[in-house]
Design an enzyme around this catalytic site. Structure first.
Site, PDB file in Angstrom:
ATOM      1  N   THR A 269      15.301   3.135  -0.424  1.00  0.00           N
ATOM      2  CA  THR A 269      16.560   3.204  -0.034  1.00  0.00           C
ATOM      3  C   THR A 269      17.314   4.511  -0.636  1.00  0.00           C
ATOM      4  OG1 THR A 269      17.175   1.683  -1.920  1.00  0.00           O
ATOM      5  CG2 THR A 269      16.932   0.892   0.260  1.00  0.00           C
TER       6      THR A 269
ATOM      7  N   LYS B 189       1.900  18.053  -6.274  1.00  0.00           N
ATOM      8  CA  LYS B 189       3.221  17.106  -6.441  1.00  0.00           C
ATOM      9  C   LYS B 189       2.602  15.955  -7.151  1.00  0.00           C
ATOM     10  CE  LYS B 189       4.145  13.834  -4.077  1.00  0.00           C
ATOM     11  NZ  LYS B 189       3.815  12.607  -4.097  1.00  0.00           N
TER      12      LYS B 189
ATOM     13  N   THR C  68       8.153  14.412  -3.429  1.00  0.00           N
ATOM     14  CA  THR C  68       8.716  13.137  -3.423  1.00  0.00           C
ATOM     15  C   THR C  68       9.804  12.567  -4.305  1.00  0.00           C
ATOM     16  OG1 THR C  68       6.688  11.897  -4.155  1.00  0.00           O
ATOM     17  CG2 THR C  68       6.870  12.171  -1.757  1.00  0.00           C
TER      18      THR C  68
ATOM     19  N   ASN D 274      11.846   3.124  -8.799  1.00  0.00           N
ATOM     20  CA  ASN D 274      10.781   2.368  -7.720  1.00  0.00           C
ATOM     21  C   ASN D 274      11.413   1.215  -7.256  1.00  0.00           C
ATOM     22  OD1 ASN D 274       7.969   3.819  -7.881  1.00  0.00           O
ATOM     23  ND2 ASN D 274       8.702   3.872  -9.949  1.00  0.00           N
TER      24      ASN D 274
ATOM     25  N   THR E 245      -0.968   9.393  -6.948  1.00  0.00           N
ATOM     26  CA  THR E 245      -0.129   9.729  -5.989  1.00  0.00           C
ATOM     27  C   THR E 245       0.340  11.219  -6.323  1.00  0.00           C
ATOM     28  OG1 THR E 245       0.799   7.913  -5.698  1.00  0.00           O
ATOM     29  CG2 THR E 245       2.001   9.341  -4.815  1.00  0.00           C
TER      30      THR E 245
ATOM     31  N   GLU F  94       7.900   9.575 -13.327  1.00  0.00           N
ATOM     32  CA  GLU F  94       8.943   8.966 -12.914  1.00  0.00           C
ATOM     33  C   GLU F  94       9.771   8.369 -14.341  1.00  0.00           C
ATOM     34  OE1 GLU F  94       8.140   8.017  -8.298  1.00  0.00           O
ATOM     35  OE2 GLU F  94       7.991   6.224  -9.904  1.00  0.00           O
TER      36      GLU F  94
END
Length: 401
Positions: free
Chosen positions: A401, A178, A152, A396, A189, A274
């Site tokens: 989008t 992942k 992702t 985030n 996640t 991230e």
């Protein structure tokens, strides 16, 4: 003994094939993966403790909780199929049944998994069309494509393999995973799919997996968020002809190899967190109980104040003490010592030894350790985390989008 095969290797255990393709869930990137064994496998799995569980997770859990063998795992990214109600559950079942029909097995022989945006209806027709395509491109070298298709916000493909020499021959463990954000035990996640051609009965398979998860995937944190879709699956098809028997020396060797590959996967997830710029190992020692050691480690790994300081290379050891103090663990603050790698910054009775220049050089590295000795008992715990940068907020803030 075990030996890692180069990260990113296409080596697969005997009898396993995989593929990853673009089916249209995402705008451009691969988003559908399939792992298939030549024969039915024993299967073990662990799942998120989040009360909100995605539809595919519920479908798969019902299978692995029973003594049912598994032929394949179908995974999509870009859509979590979570918080989608009864329609989402039926969509999950439909894709499972369609895939099973294409593989000429029962639906209960197919596990399904999803990751991506929560609360959006699964585009079933795109998945069905993707299944028609992916069945035809399965290969022994397809693990890399599958690893890419489950990503992702990951920036790196995460694929691993290790060969294990046991008393009666050699077996292989292969794995893809992942995870980048929304990472915290229990679990995160993250999705991880581990395969082996060793022959292992289901009760032992579950024991081996739980042991590994507890010291790897359940000891990492990026942002303190636990997701709705997390799962780690371990499949054993026995096609190497090498059996692992409970209580044997081979069990210990296989467990050691499984632990090693699980820890490498877990660390790869944190290193790819991230917005992360560095991987930090947290070693807690000298705790009165195992629970105390874990509580302190988890608190440090989740501390946003500490993680932002580490991003700025700021040796603010007070944030370490504060995070430890709010953990709920029982310890005497006056006994605590702290070091960055080998540089001691705090000794018992609050003796500050910090050398700012040395500490800055350590904290500027891409990988280092924070060592906290509670100087109480004999228990310890190791965790992995990353720093917190502005990029995490950007990623985030614009996730959908």
């Amino acid at each position: 003994m075990y030996q890692f095969i180069n990260e990113g290797s296409v080596t697969s255990p005997k009898g396993f094939k995989a593929a990853g393709i673009f089916c249209g869930i995402k705008k451009r990137k691969k988003d559908l993966a399939l792992i298939v064994s030549d024969k039915l496998c024993n299967a073990a799995a662990v799942y998120t403790l989040n009360k909100v569980k995605a539809a595919p997770l519920l479908v798969s859990k019902e299978i692995t909780d029973k003594d049912i063998q598994v032929k394949a795992v179908l995974i999509n990214s870009g859509n979590a199929n979570a918080c989608t109600g009864e329609d989402g559950f039926m969509d999950a079942k439909f894709t499972q049944e369609y895939c099973a029909d294409k593989l000429n097995v029962s639906p209960e022989n197919v596990l399904i998994s999803s990751t991506g945006v929560i609360g959006v209806k699964l585009p079933v027709q795109k998945v069905i069309s993707g299944i028609d395509q992916i069945i035809n491109v399965l290969s022994e070298k397809g693990g890399i494509d599958a690893a890419e298709a489950i990503m992702t916000t990951d920036t790196k493909i995460k694929s691993f393999a290790v060969k294990v020499r046991l008393s009666n021959g050699e077996t292989t463990i292969g794995a893809i995973c992942k995870g980048s954000g929304m990472i915290m035990p229990n679990m995160a996640t993250m999705l991880a799919f581990i395969t082996t051609d060793a022959q292992i009965q289901k009760p032992l398979l579950k024991k081996l997996l739980v042991n590994s998860v507890n010291i790897s995937f359940n000891k990492i944190s990026v942002d303190g968020e636990t997701s709705t879709n997390d799962m780690v699956v371990l499949l054993s098809n026995g096609l190497s002809g090498v059996e692992v028997i409970e209580g044997s020396s081979d069990e210990k060797l296989f467990q050691k190899a499984l632990n090693a590959i699980s820890i490498e996967m877990a660390k790869s997830i944190v290193a790819d967190g991230e917005g992360a710029t560095k991987l930090i190992t947290i070693n807690v020692t000298g705790a009165d109980t195992q629970e105390d050691a874990d509580l302190v480690g988890k608190s440090l790994a989740n501390s946003n104040l500490l993680k932002t300081a580490l991003y700025g290379n700021d040796a603010n050891w007070g944030r370490i003490m504060s995070a430890a103090g709010m953990s709920g663990a029982n310890f005497d603050p006056a006994k605590v010592s702290i070091s960055f790698d080998d540089h001691e910054v705090l000794l018992p009775h609050f003796q500050v030894m910090l050398n700012e220049e040395i500490a800055y050089k350590i904290l500027s590295k891409k990988e280092y350790s924070i060592n906290v000795n509670l100087n109480g008992g004999d228990f310890s715990s190791t965790w992995w985390t990353c720093d917190f940068s502005e990029e995490y907020v950007k990623i985030n803030a614009n996730y959908r989008t």
